[in-house]
Every structure is written in structure tokens, then in C-alpha cells.
Design a protein around this motif. Structure first.
Motif, PDB file in Angstrom:
ATOM      1  N   LEU A   9       1.543   5.308 -17.133  1.00 22.05           N
ATOM      2  CA  LEU A   9       2.882   5.647 -17.586  1.00 22.05           C
ATOM      3  C   LEU A   9       3.873   4.544 -17.233  1.00 22.05           C
ATOM      4  CD1 LEU A   9       4.583   7.899 -18.898  1.00 22.05           C
ATOM      5  CD2 LEU A   9       4.966   8.842 -16.618  1.00 22.05           C
ATOM      6  N   HIS A  10       3.721   4.007 -16.000  1.00 21.44           N
ATOM      7  CA  HIS A  10       4.599   2.919 -15.565  1.00 21.44           C
ATOM      8  C   HIS A  10       4.399   1.686 -16.439  1.00 21.44           C
ATOM      9  CE1 HIS A  10       7.184   0.741 -12.864  1.00 21.44           C
ATOM     10  NE2 HIS A  10       6.223  -0.122 -12.536  1.00 21.44           N
ATOM     11  N   GLN A  11       3.131   1.360 -16.748  1.00 22.37           N
ATOM     12  CA  GLN A  11       2.843   0.209 -17.601  1.00 22.37           C
ATOM     13  C   GLN A  11       3.415   0.394 -18.998  1.00 22.37           C
ATOM     14  OE1 GLN A  11      -1.346  -0.493 -17.569  1.00 22.37           O
ATOM     15  NE2 GLN A  11      -1.362  -1.435 -15.546  1.00 22.37           N
ATOM     16  N   SER A  12       3.317   1.597 -19.524  1.00 23.98           N
ATOM     17  CA  SER A  12       3.865   1.840 -20.865  1.00 23.98           C
ATOM     18  C   SER A  12       5.371   1.662 -20.879  1.00 23.98           C
ATOM     19  CB  SER A  12       3.487   3.244 -21.335  1.00 23.98           C
ATOM     20  OG  SER A  12       4.112   4.228 -20.537  1.00 23.98           O
ATOM     21  N   HIS A  13       6.040   2.071 -19.775  1.00 29.12           N
ATOM     22  CA  HIS A  13       7.489   1.862 -19.684  1.00 29.12           C
ATOM     23  C   HIS A  13       7.818   0.367 -19.651  1.00 29.12           C
ATOM     24  CE1 HIS A  13       8.389   6.003 -19.488  1.00 29.12           C
ATOM     25  NE2 HIS A  13       8.036   6.224 -18.217  1.00 29.12           N
ATOM     26  N   ILE A  14       7.053  -0.385 -18.839  1.00 33.78           N
ATOM     27  CA  ILE A  14       7.293  -1.831 -18.747  1.00 33.78           C
ATOM     28  C   ILE A  14       7.081  -2.483 -20.110  1.00 33.78           C
ATOM     29  CG2 ILE A  14       6.419  -3.975 -17.737  1.00 33.78           C
ATOM     30  CD1 ILE A  14       5.774  -2.383 -15.196  1.00 33.78           C
ATOM     31  N   LEU A  15       5.993  -2.120 -20.803  1.00 33.38           N
ATOM     32  CA  LEU A  15       5.680  -2.704 -22.102  1.00 33.38           C
ATOM     33  C   LEU A  15       6.793  -2.409 -23.113  1.00 33.38           C
ATOM     34  CD1 LEU A  15       3.615  -4.231 -23.792  1.00 33.38           C
ATOM     35  CD2 LEU A  15       2.519  -2.056 -24.322  1.00 33.38           C
ATOM     36  N   SER A  16       7.273  -1.142 -23.090  1.00 31.50           N
ATOM     37  CA  SER A  16       8.349  -0.803 -24.027  1.00 31.50           C
ATOM     38  C   SER A  16       9.621  -1.572 -23.709  1.00 31.50           C
ATOM     39  CB  SER A  16       8.610   0.707 -23.986  1.00 31.50           C
ATOM     40  OG  SER A  16       9.036   1.098 -22.707  1.00 31.50           O
ATOM     41  N   ASP A  17       9.879  -1.784 -22.385  1.00 35.06           N
ATOM     42  CA  ASP A  17      11.063  -2.573 -22.001  1.00 35.06           C
ATOM     43  C   ASP A  17      10.928  -4.016 -22.468  1.00 35.06           C
ATOM     44  OD1 ASP A  17      12.146  -0.369 -20.825  1.00 35.06           O
ATOM     45  OD2 ASP A  17      11.514  -0.895 -18.781  1.00 35.06           O
ATOM     46  N   VAL A  18       9.723  -4.599 -22.291  1.00 33.52           N
ATOM     47  CA  VAL A  18       9.490  -5.980 -22.713  1.00 33.52           C
ATOM     48  C   VAL A  18       9.653  -6.108 -24.224  1.00 33.52           C
ATOM     49  CG1 VAL A  18       7.717  -7.766 -22.922  1.00 33.52           C
ATOM     50  CG2 VAL A  18       8.004  -6.560 -20.762  1.00 33.52           C
ATOM     51  N   GLN A  19       9.070  -5.148 -24.961  1.00 30.83           N
ATOM     52  CA  GLN A  19       9.170  -5.186 -26.414  1.00 30.83           C
ATOM     53  C   GLN A  19      10.614  -5.065 -26.885  1.00 30.83           C
ATOM     54  OE1 GLN A  19       6.550  -2.040 -27.573  1.00 30.83           O
ATOM     55  NE2 GLN A  19       4.719  -3.352 -27.602  1.00 30.83           N
ATOM     56  N   SER A  20      11.368  -4.180 -26.267  1.00 35.06           N
ATOM     57  CA  SER A  20      12.769  -4.000 -26.677  1.00 35.06           C
ATOM     58  C   SER A  20      13.594  -5.245 -26.360  1.00 35.06           C
ATOM     59  CB  SER A  20      13.359  -2.778 -25.992  1.00 35.06           C
ATOM     60  OG  SER A  20      13.334  -2.931 -24.584  1.00 35.06           O
ATOM     61  N   SER A  21      13.339  -5.867 -25.175  1.00 40.41           N
ATOM     62  CA  SER A  21      14.082  -7.083 -24.830  1.00 40.41           C
ATOM     63  C   SER A  21      13.703  -8.233 -25.755  1.00 40.41           C
ATOM     64  CB  SER A  21      13.830  -7.462 -23.371  1.00 40.41           C
ATOM     65  OG  SER A  21      12.449  -7.744 -23.169  1.00 40.41           O
ATOM     66  N   GLY A  22      12.395  -8.325 -26.103  1.00 44.85           N
ATOM     67  CA  GLY A  22      11.957  -9.354 -27.047  1.00 44.85           C
ATOM     68  C   GLY A  22      12.593  -9.165 -28.413  1.00 44.85           C
TER      69      GLY A  22
END
Length: 515
Positions: A484-497
Motif C-alpha cells: 500500500l505504501h509503495q502504491s502511494h509512492i508510485l502514484s505520487d511520483v506519477q502525479s509529480s511527473g
């Protein structure tokens, strides 16, 4: 002779339900007061609607005898336990869906909800008591100190304690926070068959295959009442919500009603042909149900709880010769007493035709095709169709010698079991071998000690497996948190990108001004 007015306050047979094809092993009322559930040796769960002429539902999914059931406190779920080693959670509606817990490595004998509906507790022939999360549908922890099959386990009203009993002739009390056994009550001449808490949580009662019923005060850890009113083993009992009365069902074919404040038997009900295996009060106490070897479920109206307690005492003193004065120690406990049945107990044999119980139309529901499985370490679908497992006897279900001694009428045979291990279990139960080591007393002492050592090693293995199950559950939880934590990080990275690309595109597309 009792007067007409007094007869109206006696318990009366309200309805009988016919639909099971074999012995009825467990019953419970829905807290919404609209349904009654029953489980059977025929492997089906029946939901009876209490409204007149309403349809009944038959839920099919278990592949062996249903041994226990209970509605959740909200009434929106029904939990069932079975000799097929599983526990199922059913939705008591037309959908007939169920969730399966791969619960134990041996038959599961009882299942019960905690009062907040968050937990389930199960008892099994694998000598363990297990606690499960209802919401997450997974194993939480195991309690392992019983040395023989565990027959019954219940939560205290506040959820801080668990009481369990079994064929090792003990009643154990567990602390749910520390997972430790904090008390052990012995003094049984046979298997302890059933256990439950007062609604106040201050006392527990337990019944035995030796036909005894005992009430223990948890504040003083002392036996305060001891009843010996049945002539055969007691299979089940239920407290009235007021805690003033208790009903018990026995292999002697009777239901008995005890007055706990007076400390005496007040009614004996004759309605079943063969052993009475289950009894239960409704949540309001105005009704109670009984089921047994005759495949019937009888629903009774309590009546005697409608008057004030003082009125009931005065009425009983007028209609029959009173018992000796009640023991003061039963009200303010100073020591244990043995209560024997009094000849003045009122016998009720319902012979009037039951006019309200035309056999309801039964709707077949709950094929296991719709099931999902939740195990301690895996989640997968169970697509196996229900299998009709033979060789089911009432004595085998109860697993003690009392049934075979008390009534050959309590037998129900449906064929032969093809599984070797299942046959071996059934044969042991039919012979009433609650303590398997006792049959080896005539063998050489060397073999006896070797077998005892093997049993000890198996107990150690069982405890080790339970610890591993707990660790596996914790590991699963940690893994879920990491994912769950990794999915949050990935979504944050994708949104910032995405924001950066948008900004760069805006920069590239903006007009250039020359001066």
C-alpha cells in the motif's frame, strides 16, 4: 391442581419446524426476532422465518455435519461450524452467499461471535481454540492448553475473556489480551460438553456428559451451584436474558427449566423423541427453541417470565408442595451445593395439535459455487460441490458415551464413510472414547509410555504450527502495508511527473517575444 390462570404462565409449544432430514444439532434466534436458524447432521443450515406461512431457506455448502451456529449481534450474518473442518459465514437472505474459513485440522465443534461482531472464536478436535477476524476474514491467534478435543468456546460479554471446555474434563478461562489461560476448573466425571457466560459476565456455567451442570463465580473462582437433574448427559443449555432461569437439553429426551435464584428445577418438557441436542433462548427471552435426534425444531413460548419474579414464587407455592427452603448459599455463595431433582417439578407433555405449523415451502440456496475462501495463509475460491458424507450418527456427533448409554433412539445412520481417517474418527466417537489413552491400559507399559510421548510431541507440533500461523498473519499484514505504501509512492511520483511534463509543454508552446 393448578388453576386455569396459572396454566397460562407455563411454557407452551408455539410451533414446530420440519425440514431437516437428520438430527438437529444447533439452533439460534436472529436478534431481529424474525428468524430462527438450525443446523443438522444432514449438512444443511435452515433459516426459518417466524412470520406465519413464510418461506424457509435451506443453505447448502458444508460437506459434513454442522456442529454449531450463531447469529451475529446485528443479525446480518450467521456463522456455522462443521466436522468438515471449516467455518462458514452466511448472509441469511435469498442470495445464499457464504465465506469459508479453512479453520482447523480436525472437526470444528463450535463457533461464536464476540459481542462487538469483530471476532469469531472456534473450538476443535485438534485440541485448539482459535480466534478469527470477521472483517478481515483471517486467523488472528490460537489458544493451546487443552489436552483433548475442545467441545465449546465462548466470548465474555465484554470480550476480555474466553471460556472453553472439552473432553479433557476441564473448563478453561483465557485472557484475550495476554492469550494466557488464567484459570482451569476441573471436577468433572466425563467430558465437559458446553460452556457459556452470564449476561453480566460475572459467572460461567458448564455442562457435562456426566449429566451435571455447574455454575462458577469468576470473582471468587468458586463453584456456587451444582445441578444433577438429568438422567443422561447434557448437550446444551441457555441462560434467560434476566439470568433468573436456565434451560438445558439432554440425551434423556427432556428439556428442563431451572430457577437459578431458588436453586431448583421448575419444569420438565417432553416434546422430543430421542436426545435433545440443542436449546436456545431468544434475545428477548420470550421464546426458546429445542432440537434433537428426531430431526424437529420445536419453538416454545416462555410465558413464565412475563410476571414479576415474586408472583412466580407465590404461584408455585400455591400449586404444588414447595421444596425445602432455598439454600442461602445459592444467593450469597459460601460453598458448593448439589441440587437433586424434586418430585414436585411440573411435567409438560404437549399433546395438542400444533395448528400454526403447516410445513413451510423450502427454498434451496447457498451452493458452494458462490463461496470464497479465507484461510490463515491463503485466499482462494472453493468450487467443490457439496458431497454427501455417510456414516453420521448422533452419538458420533456428540462424541461421548452418554448418548449411546442414554438412548439407542438417538441414532441416525445414513451410510458408510469412504474416507479412512473419517471412519476411524467416527468409530472412536461411537464407542465414546473421550480419552483414547485409557483403552491402552492392558498393554505393556513401554508401549503406553511411547504413545504418551508421541501425543506430547504432537501437542508441541500443534503449538508450533499455531505460532507459525500467527507469524504468517503478521507477515501478511506487513506485506500489505508495504504494498500500500509503495502504491502511494508510485502514484505520487506519477502525479509529480505529470505536472512536470505539463509545465514543460506549456513552456515549449508559449510564444517568444523579441525586442
Amino acid at each position: 391442581m393448578p388453576t386455569m390462570a396459572s396454566v397460562l404462565e407455563d411454557p407452551t409449544l408455539e410451533r414446530h419446524f420440519k425440514g431437516h432430514k437428520d438430527a438437529v444439532t444447533c439452533t439460534d434466534f436472529n436478534p431481529n426476532r424474525k428468524q430462527l436458524a438450525s443446523g443438522s447432521v444432514d449438512m444443511s443450515l435452515m433459516i426459518w422465518n417466524l412470520a406465519p406461512k413464510a418461506r424457509a431457506f435451506r443453505f447448502v455448502g458444508h460437506q459434513d455435519v454442522i456442529t454449531g451456529l450463531q447469529f451475529s449481534p446485528s443479525g446480518n450474518l450467521v456463522a456455522t461450524s462443521s466436522k468438515d473442518r471449516t467455518v462458514r459465514l452466511w448472509t441469511p437472505s435469498m442470495k445464499g452467499e457464504s465465506t469459508v474459513f479453512k479453520a482447523h485440522t480436525a472437526p470444528v465443534r463450535s463457533v461464536a461471535f464476540s459481542h462487538d461482531s469483530q471476532r469469531l472464536v472456534t473450538a476443535s478436535d485438534d485440541k485448539s481454540v482459535k480466534v478469527w477476524s470477521v472483517h478481515r476474514q483471517c486467523f488472528v491467534y490460537s489458544l493451546n492448553q487443552h489436552t483433548n478435543w475442545v467441545r465449546c468456546a465462548r466470548f465474555s460479554p465484554d470480550g476480555r475473556l474466553i471460556a472453553s471446555c472439552g473432553d479433557d474434563r476441564t473448563v478453561r478461562l483465557w485472557d484475550t489480551s495476554t492469550k494466557h489461560c488464567i484459570n482451569c476448573f476441573t471436577d468433572y466425571g466425563g467430558s465437559a460438553t458446553f460452556v457459556d457466560f452470564y449476561s453480566s459476565g460475572t459467572c460461567i456455567a458448564s455442562s457435562g456428559a456426566d449429566s451435571s451442570l455447574k455454575i462458577w463465580d469468576l470473582r471468587t473462582n468458586k463453584l456456587i451451584q451444582h445441578y444433577q437433574v438429568h438422567s443422561a448427559g447434557i448437550n446444551s443449555f441457555s441462560f434467560h436474558p434476566s439470568n433468573n432461569y436456565l434451560i438445558s437439553g439432554s440425551s434423556d429426551s427432556t428439556v428442563k427449566i431451572l430457577d437459578l435464584l431458588e436453586g431448583r428445577l421448575i419444569y420438565t418438557l417432553h416434546g422430543h423423541k430421542g436426545a435433545v441436542i440443542t436449546v436456545s433462548f431468544s434475545r428477548a427471552g420470550d421464546l426458546f427453541a429445542s432440537g434433537g435426534a428426531d430431526s424437529q425444531v420445536l419453538m416454545w413460548r416462555t410465558n413464565f417470565d412475563t410476571k414479576s419474579y415474586q408472583d412466580v414464587l407465590q404461584q408455585h407455592s400455591r400449586r404444588s408442595t414447595p421444596d425445602p427452603p432455598p439454600h442461602v448459599t445459592d444467593i450469597h455463595p459460601r460453598g458448593p451445593h448439589l441440587h437433586h431433582p424434586q418430585p414436585t417439578a411440573i411435567q409438560i407433555s404437549p399433546t395438542v395439535a400444533d395448528t400454526q405449523s403447516t410445513d413451510p415451502h423450502v427454498i434451496e440456496l447457498g451452493q458452494s459455487v458462490h463461496s470464497t475462501t479465507a484461510a490463515a495463509n491463503s485466499y482462494h475460491s472453493n468450487g467443490l460441490p457439496p458431497q454427501h458424507v455417510g456414516s453420521s450418527r448422533v452419538e458420533g456427533w456428540m462424541g461421548d458415551g452418554s448418548a449411546s448409554r442414554a438412548g439407542a433412539t438417538a441414532r441416525s445412520q445414513t451410510g458408510a464413510d469412504g474416507r479412512g481417517r473419517g471412519r476411524r474418527k467416527e468409530e472412536e466417537e461411537e464407542r465414546g472414547q473421550t480419552h483414547p489413552l485409557e483403552v491402552l491400559s492392558g498393554q505393556p507399559s513401554g508401549l503406553d509410555s511411547t504413545l504418551r510421548h508421541i501425543v506430547q510431541q504432537l501437542d508441541i507440533l500443534t503449538q508450533t504450527v499455531s505460532v507459525l500461523e500467527e507469524r504468517l498473519t503478521l507477515t501478511e499484514d506487513k506485506l500489505k502495508e508495504c504494498l500500500l505504501h509503495q502504491s502511494h509512492i508510485l502514484s505520487d511520483v506519477q502525479s509529480s511527473g505529470g505536472r512536470r511534463r505539463t509545465e514543460s509543454e506549456e513552456t515549449d508552446g508559449s510564444p517568444v517575444h523579441f525586442t
